[in-house]
Design a protein around this motif. Structure first.
Motif, PDB file in Angstrom:
ATOM      1  N   ASP A  25     -13.176  -5.432 -18.426  1.00 50.11           N
ATOM      2  CA  ASP A  25     -14.233  -4.631 -19.041  1.00 50.11           C
ATOM      3  C   ASP A  25     -15.139  -3.994 -17.981  1.00 50.11           C
ATOM      4  OD1 ASP A  25     -15.689  -3.492 -21.035  1.00 50.11           O
ATOM      5  OD2 ASP A  25     -17.052  -5.205 -21.249  1.00 50.11           O
ATOM      6  N   PHE A  26     -14.512  -3.344 -17.035  1.00 47.76           N
ATOM      7  CA  PHE A  26     -15.248  -2.769 -15.909  1.00 47.76           C
ATOM      8  C   PHE A  26     -15.930  -1.468 -16.344  1.00 47.76           C
ATOM      9  CE2 PHE A  26     -15.785  -0.663 -11.835  1.00 47.76           C
ATOM     10  CZ  PHE A  26     -16.153  -1.710 -11.013  1.00 47.76           C
ATOM     11  N   LYS A  27     -17.268  -1.480 -16.421  1.00 50.36           N
ATOM     12  CA  LYS A  27     -17.997  -0.273 -16.845  1.00 50.36           C
ATOM     13  C   LYS A  27     -18.346   0.522 -15.586  1.00 50.36           C
ATOM     14  CE  LYS A  27     -19.923  -2.130 -21.093  1.00 50.36           C
ATOM     15  NZ  LYS A  27     -19.562  -3.572 -20.992  1.00 50.36           N
ATOM     16  N   THR A  28     -17.522   1.510 -15.342  1.00 46.41           N
ATOM     17  CA  THR A  28     -17.607   2.213 -14.065  1.00 46.41           C
ATOM     18  C   THR A  28     -19.007   2.765 -13.793  1.00 46.41           C
ATOM     19  OG1 THR A  28     -15.392   2.907 -14.582  1.00 46.41           O
ATOM     20  CG2 THR A  28     -16.409   3.893 -12.642  1.00 46.41           C
ATOM     21  N   PHE A  29     -19.590   3.426 -14.792  1.00 41.56           N
ATOM     22  CA  PHE A  29     -20.883   4.079 -14.559  1.00 41.56           C
ATOM     23  C   PHE A  29     -21.941   3.078 -14.094  1.00 41.56           C
ATOM     24  CE2 PHE A  29     -25.110   5.293 -15.961  1.00 41.56           C
ATOM     25  CZ  PHE A  29     -25.233   6.517 -15.330  1.00 41.56           C
ATOM     26  N   ILE A  67     -10.177 -21.865  -9.276  1.00 40.15           N
ATOM     27  CA  ILE A  67      -9.525 -20.705  -9.893  1.00 40.15           C
ATOM     28  C   ILE A  67      -8.579 -20.099  -8.867  1.00 40.15           C
ATOM     29  CG2 ILE A  67     -11.271 -19.032  -9.148  1.00 40.15           C
ATOM     30  CD1 ILE A  67     -11.049 -17.719 -11.881  1.00 40.15           C
ATOM     31  N   SER A  68      -7.507 -19.478  -9.346  1.00 39.04           N
ATOM     32  CA  SER A  68      -6.585 -18.876  -8.392  1.00 39.04           C
ATOM     33  C   SER A  68      -7.078 -17.482  -8.018  1.00 39.04           C
ATOM     34  CB  SER A  68      -5.191 -18.755  -9.005  1.00 39.04           C
ATOM     35  OG  SER A  68      -5.200 -17.720  -9.963  1.00 39.04           O
ATOM     36  N   PRO A  69      -6.759 -16.999  -6.833  1.00 39.27           N
ATOM     37  CA  PRO A  69      -7.205 -15.664  -6.421  1.00 39.27           C
ATOM     38  C   PRO A  69      -6.828 -14.589  -7.447  1.00 39.27           C
ATOM     39  CG  PRO A  69      -6.268 -16.799  -4.556  1.00 39.27           C
ATOM     40  CD  PRO A  69      -6.074 -17.696  -5.743  1.00 39.27           C
ATOM     41  N   GLN A  70      -5.638 -14.689  -8.038  1.00 40.89           N
ATOM     42  CA  GLN A  70      -5.227 -13.674  -9.021  1.00 40.89           C
ATOM     43  C   GLN A  70      -6.151 -13.682 -10.234  1.00 40.89           C
ATOM     44  OE1 GLN A  70      -3.223 -15.806  -7.584  1.00 40.89           O
ATOM     45  NE2 GLN A  70      -1.820 -14.521  -6.383  1.00 40.89           N
ATOM     46  N   GLU A  71      -6.417 -14.904 -10.699  1.00 46.49           N
ATOM     47  CA  GLU A  71      -7.296 -15.019 -11.857  1.00 46.49           C
ATOM     48  C   GLU A  71      -8.696 -14.500 -11.541  1.00 46.49           C
ATOM     49  OE1 GLU A  71      -7.516 -18.415 -15.097  1.00 46.49           O
ATOM     50  OE2 GLU A  71      -6.758 -19.156 -13.180  1.00 46.49           O
ATOM     51  N   PHE A  72      -9.148 -14.833 -10.344  1.00 47.54           N
ATOM     52  CA  PHE A  72     -10.470 -14.370  -9.905  1.00 47.54           C
ATOM     53  C   PHE A  72     -10.521 -12.848  -9.964  1.00 47.54           C
ATOM     54  CE2 PHE A  72     -13.764 -13.121  -6.949  1.00 47.54           C
ATOM     55  CZ  PHE A  72     -14.754 -14.069  -7.130  1.00 47.54           C
ATOM     56  N   TYR A  73      -9.481 -12.248  -9.431  1.00 44.30           N
ATOM     57  CA  TYR A  73      -9.447 -10.794  -9.386  1.00 44.30           C
ATOM     58  C   TYR A  73      -9.402 -10.195 -10.790  1.00 44.30           C
ATOM     59  CZ  TYR A  73      -8.303  -6.080  -8.045  1.00 44.30           C
ATOM     60  OH  TYR A  73      -8.341  -4.733  -7.891  1.00 44.30           O
ATOM     61  N   SER A  74      -8.620 -10.812 -11.667  1.00 50.77           N
ATOM     62  CA  SER A  74      -8.548 -10.258 -13.024  1.00 50.77           C
ATOM     63  C   SER A  74      -9.886 -10.433 -13.729  1.00 50.77           C
ATOM     64  CB  SER A  74      -7.419 -10.904 -13.823  1.00 50.77           C
ATOM     65  OG  SER A  74      -7.737 -12.252 -14.062  1.00 50.77           O
ATOM     66  N   GLY A  75     -10.623 -11.500 -13.361  1.00 45.98           N
ATOM     67  CA  GLY A  75     -11.974 -11.681 -13.898  1.00 45.98           C
ATOM     68  C   GLY A  75     -12.879 -10.529 -13.491  1.00 45.98           C
ATOM     69  N   LEU A  76     -12.766 -10.101 -12.254  1.00 43.47           N
ATOM     70  CA  LEU A  76     -13.599  -8.984 -11.793  1.00 43.47           C
ATOM     71  C   LEU A  76     -13.273  -7.702 -12.538  1.00 43.47           C
ATOM     72  CD1 LEU A  76     -13.688  -9.308  -7.881  1.00 43.47           C
ATOM     73  CD2 LEU A  76     -15.125 -10.417  -9.579  1.00 43.47           C
ATOM     74  N   GLU A  77     -12.019  -7.522 -12.821  1.00 39.60           N
ATOM     75  CA  GLU A  77     -11.583  -6.245 -13.398  1.00 39.60           C
ATOM     76  C   GLU A  77     -11.914  -6.082 -14.872  1.00 39.60           C
ATOM     77  OE1 GLU A  77      -7.723  -4.222 -11.394  1.00 39.60           O
ATOM     78  OE2 GLU A  77      -7.419  -5.969 -12.674  1.00 39.60           O
ATOM     79  N   ALA A 106     -11.441 -16.908 -16.080  1.00 44.54           N
ATOM     80  CA  ALA A 106     -11.570 -15.493 -15.705  1.00 44.54           C
ATOM     81  C   ALA A 106     -12.839 -14.895 -16.301  1.00 44.54           C
ATOM     82  CB  ALA A 106     -10.338 -14.713 -16.168  1.00 44.54           C
ATOM     83  N   ILE A 107     -13.149 -15.275 -17.521  1.00 46.79           N
ATOM     84  CA  ILE A 107     -14.357 -14.725 -18.155  1.00 46.79           C
ATOM     85  C   ILE A 107     -15.606 -15.262 -17.460  1.00 46.79           C
ATOM     86  CG2 ILE A 107     -15.742 -14.703 -20.275  1.00 46.79           C
ATOM     87  CD1 ILE A 107     -13.188 -14.497 -21.841  1.00 46.79           C
ATOM     88  N   THR A 108     -15.601 -16.524 -17.100  1.00 40.52           N
ATOM     89  CA  THR A 108     -16.721 -17.077 -16.338  1.00 40.52           C
ATOM     90  C   THR A 108     -16.940 -16.270 -15.060  1.00 40.52           C
ATOM     91  OG1 THR A 108     -16.146 -19.255 -17.166  1.00 40.52           O
ATOM     92  CG2 THR A 108     -17.651 -19.168 -15.285  1.00 40.52           C
TER      93      THR A 108
END
Ligand SMILES: Nc1ncnc2c1ncn2[C@@H]1O[C@H](COP(=O)(O)OP(=O)(O)OP(=O)(O)O)[C@@H](O)[C@H]1O
Ligand SMILES: [Mg+2]
Lengths: 261, 223
Positions: free
Chosen positions: A195-199, A183-193, A87-89
């Protein structure tokens, strides 16, 4: 003149040329801003440029984005899957792709495509007296030619970049989760999310390409308007436009990146 | 090095003035200076007593309403069709009904002897002679008070050149404009000029009626 004098004269000429260009480009930018109130008057030109800066660049943007996504993912997963969790990758690939890789590669390619053609177009108008013809028709060349291109670049490059970012991420997802099941789709998605810096994600993604778009159009127009001396001059102008805007883009990428942190 | 030196020239209303001179003597520079496309280092250019060189940008654009310029390279905007080239000025600056616009466009187009089917063409699809005609039509659409021609016959063959000089005469009658022509074409000068000025080495060596121009003068000019 002896050798050393020649060297310093050459150096002086280059320095003068450099600062003249900086001055002229700044002046052109100010004139463009001054022409902004006439945007409605030049709306036809603006619409045409928006079309050129968006629809006509989408295919090339799409190809680049897809392959950036694929390339970054293949490298990223291979290089760091033993060091980091999957996920971090994905998170690292995601952020470096949409914040740096995609905008900058895309802008450099568009500096080549749009900047060169813009400089050549305006340059050939210059040497065939069309710019002067505009003047006698009471149409301000800056308002008629430069301003619509600058505005189109400013507005459309962010749009293209967002489009490209989506495609890049989709292709990244495709290669890592669908084809290879690394990677599983769920893991992929959690990787995207993570530490999401919105700005940065939203504004950094809009501001940088907007600045690059403005720069591509401004630099291209500047060298176009400076063209002299026939077909060869047109070629030189478009080369200069590409080289200078590419250099400006990578320099600004660093400073804007720091500024927007 | 100055291109033009101490030129003093009066242009009369409604005349056709031809400025004749060999190639590279600053004819283009001179005629562009008359409409402030080139700013002279010093001097004065007056229209009806009004100084051109001190006009503000806005005033200059208003002045442009009174002039039309036919460029040496025709200078049609190559990203616009012939129709758009002809209509651009009126579309951008005049409140004109679509019907009037169309009427004036066709009138000018037919005047220069072109058919409706060139309207949709782009400048690059036209021959040099046709481009020149479109450029003249574009000037005519403006209904200017002053018409400027830079080498209207250069680069055209004999027949086309004759047609263009015929057009220049007809257009002058049609819209009764003051016409200023720079050229090196002696035949054109003999065909259309009321008055002639001879330009050599950045100086005007003679101004007078067409019939006063003698063979010796021309020999001297082109020696
Ligand atoms: N904007 C300008 N300012 C000052 N000098 C110029 C400018 N444009 C051209 N010149 C110079 O003026 C000289 C005369 O050029 P010009 O084009 O007026 O000649 P011309 O008489 O029109 O020639 P041709 O018959 O070939 O068209 C040339 O030496 C040219 O380099
Ligand atoms: Mg000339």
């Amino acid at each position: 003149m002896n050798k050393s004098q020649k060297f310093f004269v050459g150096l002086g000429d280059k320095t003068i040329a450099f600062f003249t260009n900086v001055y002229d480009m700044t002046y052109l930018l100010l004139q463009t801003i001054k022409a902004l109130p006439r945007l409605w008057f030049y709306r036809r030109q603006l619409i045409e440029q928006i079309y050129i800066f968006s629809v006509k660049t989408l295919p090339i943007a799409a190809i680049i984005a897809v392959f950036i996504g694929l390339g970054a993912t293949v490298q990223g997963t291979y290089q760091s899957s033993d060091l980091l969790s999957r996920a971090i990758t994905v998170n690292v690939i995601f952020k470096s792709t949409i914040l740096e890789l995609c905008p900058i590669v895309l802008s450099l390619v568009l500096a080549g495509k749009l900047g060169a053609s813009l400089a050549a177009e305006i340059g050939s108008m210059k040497i065939s007296e069309q710019i002067e013809a505009l003047e006698t028709l009471s149409l301000d060349p800056v308002g008629f030619l430069v301003m619509p291109r600058v505005v189109a670049g400013l507005l459309m490059l962010p749009v293209i970049t967002i489009f490209a970012n989506f495609l890049a991420m989709f292709s990244s997802f495709f290669v890592s989760a669908v084809i290879s099941e690394w990677i599983s789709p769920q893991e992929f998605y959690s990787g995207l999310e993570m530490d999401f810096k919105t700005f940065e994600m939203y504004f950094g993604n809009l501001i940088k390409p907007a600045v690059y778009g403005l720069m591509i159009a401004l630099v291209g127009s500047h060298f176009g308007l400076q063209t002299s001396g026939g077909a060869r001059g047109v070629g030189e102008s478009s080369t200069k436009a590409v080289v200078i805007s590419a250099i400006l883009i990578v320099i600004w990428d660093y400073y804007l990146g720091r500024l927007l942190l | 090095m100055p291109v033009l030196k101490g030129i003093d020239l009066d242009i009369h209303d409604n005349e056709t003035l031809v400025i004749l001179g060999p190639s590279g003597q600053g004819k283009t520079v001179f005629i562009k200076t008359l409409v402030r496309l080139i700013h002279p280092d010093s001097g004065s250019i007056c229209y009806d007593g009004e100084e051109l060189l001190t006009l503000s940008h806005k005033q200059l654009y208003r002045f442009n309403d009174r002039i039309a310029f036919v460029f040496q390279n025709s200078a049609l905007l190559d990203f616009l069709s012939v129709q758009d080239n002809l209509q651009l000025y009126l579309l951008m600056h005049k409140a004109i009904s679509p019907r009037d616009l169309q009427r004036r466009t066709l009138e000018a187009l037919h005047f220069v002897g072109l058919d409706d089917d060139v309207l949709d063409k782009f400048p690059e699809e036209l021959s040099g002679g046709m481009r020149k005609r479109v450029a003249i039509a574009r000037a005519m659409v403006k209904r200017p008070q002053y018409l400027f021609y830079d080498e209207p016959t250069t680069g055209l063959d004999q027949t086309n050149a004759e047609k263009i000089s015929e057009l220049i005469k007809m257009l002058k009658k049609e819209i009764s404009a003051t016409s200023i022509i720079v050229t090196h074409d002696i035949k054109l000068m003999r065909d259309v000029a009321d008055r002639v000025a001879l330009l050599k080495d950045g100086l005007i060596s003679f101004v007078g009626d067409r019939d006063e121009v003698s063979e010796q003068m021309l020999d001297f000019l082109y020696e």
